[in-house]
Design a protein around this motif. Structure first.
Motif, PDB file in Angstrom:
ATOM      1  N   PRO A 225      24.707 -11.702  34.517  1.00  0.00           N
ATOM      2  CA  PRO A 225      25.919 -12.411  34.975  1.00  0.00           C
ATOM      3  C   PRO A 225      26.454 -11.755  36.243  1.00  0.00           C
ATOM      4  O   PRO A 225      26.189 -10.578  36.517  1.00  0.00           O
ATOM      5  N   GLU A 273      19.934 -15.846  20.197  1.00  0.00           N
ATOM      6  CA  GLU A 273      21.228 -16.509  20.058  1.00  0.00           C
ATOM      7  C   GLU A 273      22.247 -15.603  19.363  1.00  0.00           C
ATOM      8  O   GLU A 273      23.444 -15.630  19.678  1.00  0.00           O
ATOM      9  N   ARG A 276      23.527 -13.330  22.026  1.00  0.00           N
ATOM     10  CA  ARG A 276      24.480 -14.049  22.889  1.00  0.00           C
ATOM     11  C   ARG A 276      25.862 -14.118  22.243  1.00  0.00           C
ATOM     12  O   ARG A 276      26.881 -13.898  22.906  1.00  0.00           O
ATOM     13  N   LYS A 277      25.893 -14.411  20.937  1.00  0.00           N
ATOM     14  CA  LYS A 277      27.181 -14.520  20.253  1.00  0.00           C
ATOM     15  C   LYS A 277      27.889 -13.171  20.189  1.00  0.00           C
ATOM     16  O   LYS A 277      29.106 -13.075  20.406  1.00  0.00           O
ATOM     17  N   LEU A 280      29.274 -12.405  23.593  1.00  0.00           N
ATOM     18  CA  LEU A 280      30.442 -13.245  23.871  1.00  0.00           C
ATOM     19  C   LEU A 280      31.658 -12.740  23.106  1.00  0.00           C
ATOM     20  O   LEU A 280      32.768 -12.650  23.661  1.00  0.00           O
ATOM     21  N   ASP A 281      31.465 -12.387  21.825  1.00  0.00           N
ATOM     22  CA  ASP A 281      32.577 -11.886  21.019  1.00  0.00           C
ATOM     23  C   ASP A 281      33.104 -10.556  21.560  1.00  0.00           C
ATOM     24  O   ASP A 281      34.309 -10.291  21.524  1.00  0.00           O
ATOM     25  N   GLY A 284      33.456 -11.470  26.075  1.00  0.00           N
ATOM     26  CA  GLY A 284      33.890 -12.756  26.607  1.00  0.00           C
ATOM     27  C   GLY A 284      32.941 -13.349  27.617  1.00  0.00           C
ATOM     28  O   GLY A 284      33.241 -14.372  28.246  1.00  0.00           O
ATOM     29  N   ILE A 285      31.759 -12.744  27.794  1.00  0.00           N
ATOM     30  CA  ILE A 285      30.772 -13.211  28.769  1.00  0.00           C
ATOM     31  C   ILE A 285      29.663 -13.963  28.048  1.00  0.00           C
ATOM     32  O   ILE A 285      29.088 -13.463  27.067  1.00  0.00           O
ATOM     33  N   ASP A 286      29.368 -15.160  28.532  1.00  0.00           N
ATOM     34  CA  ASP A 286      28.336 -16.013  27.939  1.00  0.00           C
ATOM     35  C   ASP A 286      27.018 -15.767  28.672  1.00  0.00           C
ATOM     36  O   ASP A 286      26.863 -16.155  29.830  1.00  0.00           O
ATOM     37  N   LEU A 287      26.086 -15.099  28.001  1.00  0.00           N
ATOM     38  CA  LEU A 287      24.778 -14.852  28.607  1.00  0.00           C
ATOM     39  C   LEU A 287      23.967 -16.141  28.661  1.00  0.00           C
ATOM     40  O   LEU A 287      24.012 -16.952  27.735  1.00  0.00           O
ATOM     41  N   HIS A 288      23.212 -16.305  29.742  1.00  0.00           N
ATOM     42  CA  HIS A 288      22.335 -17.464  29.899  1.00  0.00           C
ATOM     43  C   HIS A 288      20.878 -17.012  29.821  1.00  0.00           C
ATOM     44  O   HIS A 288      20.483 -16.015  30.425  1.00  0.00           O
ATOM     45  N   TRP A 289      20.103 -17.781  29.065  1.00  0.00           N
ATOM     46  CA  TRP A 289      18.692 -17.448  28.885  1.00  0.00           C
ATOM     47  C   TRP A 289      17.954 -17.447  30.218  1.00  0.00           C
ATOM     48  O   TRP A 289      18.141 -18.346  31.043  1.00  0.00           O
TER      49      TRP A 289
END
Length: 304
Positions: A225, A273, A276-277, A280-281, A284-289
């Motif tokens: 990111p 996945e 990723r969760k 995010l928890d 707060g950053i959403d990783l992209h594959w």
């Protein structure tokens, strides 16, 4: 050529219900409904021009940065091989086929005394995939060295796109939907072959020391990111060494997923996945594959 395949007159090798797992670096995944290895560009163009519009088509290269789902891939899978792996050395660069391995291109460039392509020795894949995703490592990427790429469009038209037309961004290109990279021209600058080989050796040593290069893996799992390193976010979320069945987050470099024995693709994707969760928890950053996940999710479900 099978009478059941909807395109006749192709010259390449066509196999029904073709196993793919052994080709993938993870060593997992189900079969292709059809696997086609075209003889040359014209052969591939014939397939593209004549296949039914509702027949899915997937292109596989070295199968390094991919999870092939356990229920296999619907439609026809194209694998570029010998007819697309030529490497032509020119005065200030190389023209390379899409099936040429990145590491092989780096070695040819060194032998020719052309610098600037050393970073390719650190990328597990082939040139077609490298162009598609603007692959990069060790301070450079395809955008920095590409002059043009020849592609076949989804309807079989041969086109040449410049670097600017490809619209490269981080791990992204603006290739037309359904287009297949055929070859590319990569720039190099003159340098002593021994000096280039020394830099190749340094990159190999660095990669060996920091990444699980001898494991069943698919390379970097998630994109970095903006302003962050994916591995650091994964580590901070407590995911280093996390396992699910035979799948594991590498303890050596936690942006790598591993098949540590008998993993299947579902375990690898589910573990990704889960990571990723947790990230995010935690941040707060959403990783992209970065790894492509391809094929049916379940038996009978269409390829996505």
């Amino acid at each position: 050529m099978s009478d059941n395949f909807p395109v006749q007159g192709l010259r390449g090798r066509l196999t029904a219900n073709a196993p793919l797992g052994a080709r993938a670096w993870f060593r997992t995944g189900g079969p292709a409904d059809w696997l086609f290895v075209p003889e040359d560009t014209d052969d591939l163009a014939d397939l593209l021009r004549n296949r039914p519009v509702d027949m899915p088509l997937t292109v596989l290269g070295a199968c390094s940065n991919v999870i092939i789902r356990d229920s296999g891939i619907e439609g026809v899978v194209v694998r570029l091989a010998r007819g697309f792996s030529d490497i032509e050395v020119q005065t200030d660069g190389l023209v390379v086929g899409a099936a040429a391995l990145d590491v092989t291109v780096a070695e040819h460039s060194a032998a020719a005394g052309l610098a600037g392509l050393e970073f390719l020795v650190g990328i597990p894949g082939s040139i077609g995939g490298a162009v598609r995703m603007n692959a990069g490592a060790y301070g450079s990427d395809i955008n920095a060295v590409l002059d043009w790429a020849d592609i076949l469009t989804s309807d079989g038209e041969l086109r040449r796109l410049t670097c600017e037309e490809l619209g490269f961004a981080y791990r992204h290109s603006d290739l037309p939907e359904g287009a297949i990279v055929i070859r590319a021209r990569l720039r190099g600058t003159p340098d002593a072959p021994d000096a280039i080989r020394e830099r190749l050796a340094e990159i190999r040593a660095s990669r060996e020391a920091s990444q699980p290069v001898r494991a069943r893996t698919g390379g970097s799992t998630f994109r970095n990111p903006d302003g962050h390193k994916a591995w650091a976010l994964i580590d901070e979320a407590g995911c280093r060494g996390l396992t699910l069945g035979g799948a594991q987050v590498s303890e050596k470099h936690c942006n790598f997923l591993l098949n540590i024995g008998d993993a299947n693709s579902e375990q690898l994707e589910t573990l990704g996945e889960t990571v990723r969760k947790k990230v995010l928890d935690r941040s707060g950053i959403d990783l992209h594959w970065e790894i492509r996940r391809i094929g049916r999710r379940d038996v009978g479900e269409k390829t996505v």
